[in-house]
Design a protein around this motif. Structure first.
Motif, PDB file in Angstrom:
ATOM      1  N   SER A  31      -5.191  -4.310  15.142  1.00  0.00           N
ATOM      2  CA  SER A  31      -4.778  -5.623  14.644  1.00  0.00           C
ATOM      3  C   SER A  31      -3.358  -5.545  14.095  1.00  0.00           C
ATOM      4  N   SER A  32      -2.465  -6.388  14.606  1.00  0.00           N
ATOM      5  CA  SER A  32      -1.086  -6.403  14.108  1.00  0.00           C
ATOM      6  C   SER A  32      -1.023  -6.876  12.667  1.00  0.00           C
ATOM      7  N   ARG A  33      -1.942  -7.747  12.284  1.00  0.00           N
ATOM      8  CA  ARG A  33      -1.950  -8.230  10.897  1.00  0.00           C
ATOM      9  C   ARG A  33      -2.339  -7.116   9.935  1.00  0.00           C
ATOM     10  N   VAL A  34      -3.394  -6.363  10.275  1.00  0.00           N
ATOM     11  CA  VAL A  34      -3.816  -5.259   9.416  1.00  0.00           C
ATOM     12  C   VAL A  34      -2.737  -4.183   9.370  1.00  0.00           C
ATOM     13  N   ALA A  35      -2.079  -3.934  10.500  1.00  0.00           N
ATOM     14  CA  ALA A  35      -0.997  -2.946  10.510  1.00  0.00           C
ATOM     15  C   ALA A  35       0.147  -3.380   9.605  1.00  0.00           C
ATOM     16  N   SER A  36       0.476  -4.659   9.639  1.00  0.00           N
ATOM     17  CA  SER A  36       1.554  -5.154   8.772  1.00  0.00           C
ATOM     18  C   SER A  36       1.167  -5.065   7.302  1.00  0.00           C
ATOM     19  N   GLU A  37      -0.081  -5.387   6.985  1.00  0.00           N
ATOM     20  CA  GLU A  37      -0.533  -5.268   5.593  1.00  0.00           C
ATOM     21  C   GLU A  37      -0.499  -3.818   5.122  1.00  0.00           C
ATOM     22  N   ALA A  38      -0.843  -2.883   6.013  1.00  0.00           N
ATOM     23  CA  ALA A  38      -0.808  -1.468   5.646  1.00  0.00           C
ATOM     24  C   ALA A  38       0.624  -1.018   5.360  1.00  0.00           C
ATOM     25  N   LEU A  39       1.561  -1.470   6.187  1.00  0.00           N
ATOM     26  CA  LEU A  39       2.957  -1.078   5.972  1.00  0.00           C
ATOM     27  C   LEU A  39       3.521  -1.723   4.703  1.00  0.00           C
ATOM     28  N   MET A  40       3.128  -2.946   4.419  1.00  0.00           N
ATOM     29  CA  MET A  40       3.571  -3.567   3.167  1.00  0.00           C
ATOM     30  C   MET A  40       2.963  -2.867   1.966  1.00  0.00           C
ATOM     31  N   SER A  41       1.734  -2.405   2.103  1.00  0.00           N
ATOM     32  CA  SER A  41       1.129  -1.630   1.020  1.00  0.00           C
ATOM     33  C   SER A  41       1.899  -0.337   0.784  1.00  0.00           C
ATOM     34  N   LEU A  42       2.325   0.282   1.868  1.00  0.00           N
ATOM     35  CA  LEU A  42       3.122   1.499   1.725  1.00  0.00           C
ATOM     36  C   LEU A  42       4.467   1.198   1.082  1.00  0.00           C
ATOM     37  N   ALA A  43       5.095   0.092   1.493  1.00  0.00           N
ATOM     38  CA  ALA A  43       6.391  -0.275   0.922  1.00  0.00           C
ATOM     39  C   ALA A  43       6.287  -0.558  -0.562  1.00  0.00           C
ATOM     40  N   ALA A  44       5.203  -1.197  -0.987  1.00  0.00           N
ATOM     41  CA  ALA A  44       5.040  -1.504  -2.410  1.00  0.00           C
ATOM     42  C   ALA A  44       4.493  -0.317  -3.195  1.00  0.00           C
ATOM     43  N   GLY A  45       3.650   0.487  -2.562  1.00  0.00           N
ATOM     44  CA  GLY A  45       2.969   1.545  -3.301  1.00  0.00           C
ATOM     45  C   GLY A  45       3.863   2.691  -3.709  1.00  0.00           C
ATOM     46  N   PHE A  46       4.848   3.042  -2.883  1.00  0.00           N
ATOM     47  CA  PHE A  46       5.686   4.196  -3.215  1.00  0.00           C
ATOM     48  C   PHE A  46       6.470   4.003  -4.514  1.00  0.00           C
ATOM     49  N   PRO A  47       7.253   2.925  -4.683  1.00  0.00           N
ATOM     50  CA  PRO A  47       7.967   2.787  -5.972  1.00  0.00           C
ATOM     51  C   PRO A  47       7.029   2.603  -7.152  1.00  0.00           C
TER      52      PRO A  47
END
Length: 329
Positions: A192-208
């Motif tokens: 799912s492209s939507r789930v993939a995008s949510e996962a990448l946004m989680s990574l973008a927010a989670g690191f900092p």
């Protein structure tokens, strides 16, 4: 026969007239904002357009309504701080109207008129609103998951030596990578492209969030833990009632950084994979050379981002009431 001397009454020293205080130019600024918008309305309505543009009368009416509202705000003394910005915005809109709608100085269709932008909101508001809702849903899910996971990971890094031994190398390897670079891999591994995008946004927010939470937990004075332990506190109490409250300012710094990274990842994901949202709408508008639609989507996205940032600042101000000199948004 001599005349009687005339008596002269003395009232004391002559009174000086009070100095006349003249209003400064700053006090007159609130009263100048309304006329500027009214002049913009007159220019829009009376100056003939260089082409057949839509909604000119409606635009002039909006300028006139804005001018009347600003005059009312000036009368109620509600415009002193924002008067320069109100004047600058009115002058800018009037200059844009003259340069493009009346004189056509800039090449079309790359540069539209205020009428074109207004027409997009009048005729295409349903699609813009649907795109806004899709973007908000995608952003909220990805950012919320990333923030919660980041806080949990940051607490583990700050409180557990064993957890830090195993997780820190993974964070050092994956965390600094731009999430955009993982977009093709995410679309391959996640159907799912939507789930993939949510996962990448989680990574973008989670690191900092994880790094700043870790920094805040590590900076807590050990004496706080010692005092809590002498009163019988256990591990959960030390984390929830000692470590997290003391690290809250650092956690909010990470949340702000993660929100900005999520905004960037949202636009890329919607342009390249997700078939909905404001980023997808912008790409669609560019493909059809509908540049006013693209500018309208940019404006809606700007309002969405600054609204979410303002909301996060309000939450921070409520949680950190004891901070008197915090950054204001």
């Amino acid at each position: 026969m001599t005349a009687a001397p005339t008596s002269v009454a003395f009232d004391g020293p002559a009174r000086r007239s009070a100095p006349v205080t003249r209003p400064s130019w700053r006090s007159l600024l609130p009263w100048a904002a309304g006329p500027v918008w009214i002049i913009a309305a007159c220019v829009t309505w009376r100056w003939p357009d260089a082409d057949d543009f839509p909604d000119t009368t409606l635009l002039a009416g909006l300028f006139l309504a804005g001018g009347l509202v600003l005059l009312l705000a000036a009368a109620l003394h509600r415009l002193s701080a924002r008067a320069p910005w109100a004047i600058a915005l009115g002058v800018g809109l009037a200059a844009w109207e003259i340069a493009q709608a009346k004189l056509l100085w800039l090449p079309r269709p790359f540069f539209g008129t205020p009428q074109d932008l207004l027409d997009v909101f009048v005729t295409d508001w349903r699609k813009l609103g649907d795109s806004l809702l899709h973007s908000l849903a995608l952003l909220v899910v990805g950012y919320t998951i990333g923030s919660l996971v980041g806080i949990a990971v940051g607490v583990g890094l700050g409180r557990s030596v064993r957890f830090r031994y195993w997780v820190q190398p993974v964070i050092r390897l994956i965390g600094p990578l731009p999430p955009v670079a993982l977009l093709p891999l995410a679309f391959v591994l996640i159907p799912s492209s939507r789930v993939a995008s949510e996962a990448l946004m989680s990574l973008a927010a989670g690191f900092p969030v994880a790094i700043l939470t870790w920094s805040g937990i590590a900076a807590v004075d050990p004496a706080y833990y010692d005092v809590a332990r002498t009163m019988g506190a256990r591990g959960r109490f030390l984390v929830l009632r000692v470590a997290l409250p003391a690290a809250t300012p650092q956690i909010f710094v990470g949340l702000f950084m993660g929100l900005g990274a999520s905004f960037a990842m949202l636009v890329v994901a919607e342009m390249l994979g997700v078939k909905s949202g404001l980023g997808f709408y912008m790409q669609w508008a560019q493909g059809w050379a509908a540049y006013p639609n693209m500018y309208a989507a940019l404006l809606v996205m700007s309002v969405m981002c600054t609204g979410l940032m303002t909301l996060l600042f309000r939450v921070r101000d409520h949680v950190l009431k004891w901070q008197k000199d915090g950054l204001k948004w």
